[in-house]
Motif scaffolding. Structure first.
Motif, PDB file in Angstrom:
ATOM      1  N   ASP A 103     -63.154   3.707  48.288  1.00  0.00           N
ATOM      2  CA  ASP A 103     -64.470   3.883  49.139  1.00  0.00           C
ATOM      3  C   ASP A 103     -64.648   5.141  48.639  1.00  0.00           C
ATOM      4  OD1 ASP A 103     -64.550   1.562  50.933  1.00  0.00           O
ATOM      5  OD2 ASP A 103     -63.180   2.824  52.475  1.00  0.00           O
ATOM      6  N   GLU A 104     -64.437   6.386  47.997  1.00  0.00           N
ATOM      7  CA  GLU A 104     -64.129   6.959  47.497  1.00  0.00           C
ATOM      8  C   GLU A 104     -63.994   7.775  45.574  1.00  0.00           C
ATOM      9  OE1 GLU A 104     -65.817   9.832  49.412  1.00  0.00           O
ATOM     10  OE2 GLU A 104     -65.667   8.026  50.708  1.00  0.00           O
ATOM     11  N   PRO A 105     -64.984   7.624  45.054  1.00  0.00           N
ATOM     12  CA  PRO A 105     -64.922   8.058  43.368  1.00  0.00           C
ATOM     13  C   PRO A 105     -63.492   9.048  43.335  1.00  0.00           C
ATOM     14  CG  PRO A 105     -67.648   8.923  44.403  1.00  0.00           C
ATOM     15  CD  PRO A 105     -66.303   8.584  45.382  1.00  0.00           C
ATOM     16  N   PRO A 106     -62.771   8.497  42.441  1.00  0.00           N
ATOM     17  CA  PRO A 106     -63.332   7.548  41.364  1.00  0.00           C
ATOM     18  C   PRO A 106     -63.326   6.252  42.310  1.00  0.00           C
ATOM     19  CG  PRO A 106     -61.467   8.707  40.960  1.00  0.00           C
ATOM     20  CD  PRO A 106     -61.697   9.012  41.953  1.00  0.00           C
ATOM     21  N   LYS A 107     -63.837   4.806  41.959  1.00  0.00           N
ATOM     22  CA  LYS A 107     -64.241   3.878  42.926  1.00  0.00           C
ATOM     23  C   LYS A 107     -62.992   3.068  42.276  1.00  0.00           C
ATOM     24  CE  LYS A 107     -67.996   4.851  44.894  1.00  0.00           C
ATOM     25  NZ  LYS A 107     -69.637   3.869  46.151  1.00  0.00           N
ATOM     26  N   VAL A 108     -61.640   2.959  42.118  1.00  0.00           N
ATOM     27  CA  VAL A 108     -60.245   2.403  41.037  1.00  0.00           C
ATOM     28  C   VAL A 108     -60.249   1.223  41.984  1.00  0.00           C
ATOM     29  CG1 VAL A 108     -59.630   4.669  39.654  1.00  0.00           C
ATOM     30  CG2 VAL A 108     -58.822   3.395  42.447  1.00  0.00           C
ATOM     31  N   PHE A 109     -60.469   0.078  41.103  1.00  0.00           N
ATOM     32  CA  PHE A 109     -60.232  -1.000  41.516  1.00  0.00           C
ATOM     33  C   PHE A 109     -58.463  -0.845  42.573  1.00  0.00           C
ATOM     34  CE2 PHE A 109     -62.298  -3.214  38.946  1.00  0.00           C
ATOM     35  CZ  PHE A 109     -62.856  -3.657  39.658  1.00  0.00           C
ATOM     36  N   CYS A 157     -50.504 -10.561  29.537  1.00  0.00           N
ATOM     37  CA  CYS A 157     -51.851 -10.445  29.326  1.00  0.00           C
ATOM     38  C   CYS A 157     -51.685  -8.656  29.157  1.00  0.00           C
ATOM     39  CB  CYS A 157     -52.246 -11.267  30.965  1.00  0.00           C
ATOM     40  SG  CYS A 157     -54.006 -10.916  31.068  1.00  0.00           S
ATOM     41  N   SER A 158     -52.581  -8.079  28.289  1.00  0.00           N
ATOM     42  CA  SER A 158     -52.472  -6.569  28.551  1.00  0.00           C
ATOM     43  C   SER A 158     -53.072  -6.391  29.373  1.00  0.00           C
ATOM     44  CB  SER A 158     -52.716  -6.364  27.279  1.00  0.00           C
ATOM     45  OG  SER A 158     -51.842  -6.882  25.931  1.00  0.00           O
ATOM     46  N   ALA A 159     -54.672  -6.824  29.781  1.00  0.00           N
ATOM     47  CA  ALA A 159     -55.054  -6.359  30.513  1.00  0.00           C
ATOM     48  C   ALA A 159     -54.249  -6.241  31.934  1.00  0.00           C
ATOM     49  CB  ALA A 159     -57.009  -7.535  30.869  1.00  0.00           C
ATOM     50  N   SER A 160     -53.971  -7.418  32.081  1.00  0.00           N
ATOM     51  CA  SER A 160     -52.926  -7.341  33.286  1.00  0.00           C
ATOM     52  C   SER A 160     -52.009  -6.324  33.704  1.00  0.00           C
ATOM     53  CB  SER A 160     -52.485  -8.875  34.464  1.00  0.00           C
ATOM     54  OG  SER A 160     -51.969  -8.723  35.237  1.00  0.00           O
ATOM     55  N   LEU A 161     -50.875  -6.341  33.032  1.00  0.00           N
ATOM     56  CA  LEU A 161     -50.256  -5.312  32.620  1.00  0.00           C
ATOM     57  C   LEU A 161     -50.343  -3.430  32.775  1.00  0.00           C
ATOM     58  CD1 LEU A 161     -47.519  -7.389  30.314  1.00  0.00           C
ATOM     59  CD2 LEU A 161     -47.496  -6.909  32.838  1.00  0.00           C
ATOM     60  N   MET A 162     -51.555  -4.074  32.152  1.00  0.00           N
ATOM     61  CA  MET A 162     -52.372  -2.254  32.165  1.00  0.00           C
ATOM     62  C   MET A 162     -52.877  -1.819  33.343  1.00  0.00           C
ATOM     63  SD  MET A 162     -54.878  -0.571  29.944  1.00  0.00           S
ATOM     64  CE  MET A 162     -56.379  -1.876  30.361  1.00  0.00           C
ATOM     65  N   LEU A 163     -53.191  -2.478  34.382  1.00  0.00           N
ATOM     66  CA  LEU A 163     -54.354  -2.553  35.689  1.00  0.00           C
ATOM     67  C   LEU A 163     -53.594  -2.303  36.605  1.00  0.00           C
ATOM     68  CD1 LEU A 163     -57.308  -4.671  35.405  1.00  0.00           C
ATOM     69  CD2 LEU A 163     -58.073  -1.783  35.288  1.00  0.00           C
ATOM     70  N   ALA A 164     -52.051  -3.540  36.739  1.00  0.00           N
ATOM     71  CA  ALA A 164     -51.119  -3.591  37.606  1.00  0.00           C
ATOM     72  C   ALA A 164     -50.276  -2.408  38.318  1.00  0.00           C
ATOM     73  CB  ALA A 164     -50.100  -4.413  36.730  1.00  0.00           C
ATOM     74  N   LYS A 165     -50.498  -0.958  37.289  1.00  0.00           N
ATOM     75  CA  LYS A 165     -50.516   0.687  36.780  1.00  0.00           C
ATOM     76  C   LYS A 165     -51.109   1.200  37.614  1.00  0.00           C
ATOM     77  CE  LYS A 165     -48.332   0.167  31.992  1.00  0.00           C
ATOM     78  NZ  LYS A 165     -46.798   0.430  32.988  1.00  0.00           N
ATOM     79  N   ALA A 166     -52.586   0.593  38.266  1.00  0.00           N
ATOM     80  CA  ALA A 166     -53.500   1.216  39.341  1.00  0.00           C
ATOM     81  C   ALA A 166     -53.451   0.244  40.475  1.00  0.00           C
ATOM     82  CB  ALA A 166     -54.765   1.731  38.329  1.00  0.00           C
ATOM     83  N   ALA A 167     -53.617  -1.039  40.372  1.00  0.00           N
ATOM     84  CA  ALA A 167     -53.492  -1.824  41.232  1.00  0.00           C
ATOM     85  C   ALA A 167     -53.004  -2.909  41.684  1.00  0.00           C
ATOM     86  CB  ALA A 167     -55.461  -2.866  41.127  1.00  0.00           C
TER      87      ALA A 167
END
Length: 138
Positions: A80-86, A117-127
């Motif tokens: 809800d608040e910045p930074p509005k990460v996934f 999937c590089s994108a999935s593995l990278m984003l999984a560190k945050a979401a």
């Protein structure tokens, strides 16, 4: 790998990839955007969906399975608040083909998510990333 983005007025940027492709991205109207292209955060989800989709199709084709279509629907929830990460991302795969078994598609989705999937593995560190799928007989 390298890309560049060039400001094209208001909140629009033209992106150019190292492979020579161009596309327009734009911010939302409430920030002065003019709806000339996808939002940058939408592009992250598009990148994730296409990265994983390429993996799933490639894995199935390599296994000599008869795949005729693959649609990956990606939804994301943001803070809800910045930074509005996934904070949560869900990928739903609709894989069509002749004689495809659930177990084979499940394995392809898992391999993409856990290994390729590089994108999935990278984003999984945050979401938190979840997956499901359906097989459609074509």
């Amino acid at each position: 790998m390298q890309v560049s983005v060039s400001w094209r007025g208001q909140m629009a940027f033209e992106g150019e990839t190292g492979s020579g492709h161009r596309l327009m991205l734009d911010g939302p109207p409430d920030l002065g955007g003019d709806d000339r292209g996808p939002r940058p955060m939408e592009m992250l989800l598009l990148g994730l969906g296409s990265c994983s989709g390429v993996d799933v199709v490639h894995i199935l084709q390599r296994g000599r399975h008869d795949v005729s279509d693959c649609v990956v629907e990606v939804s994301g929830e943001r803070a809800d608040e910045p930074p509005k990460v996934f904070t949560k991302i869900h990928l739903h795969y609709r894989v069509s083909g002749r004689g495809l078994k659930d177990s084979v598609v499940r394995r392809a989705v898992a391999l993409s998510a856990e290994k390729y999937c590089s994108a999935s593995l990278m984003l999984a560190k945050a979401a938190e990333i979840t997956h499901d799928f359906e097989v459609i007989e074509a």
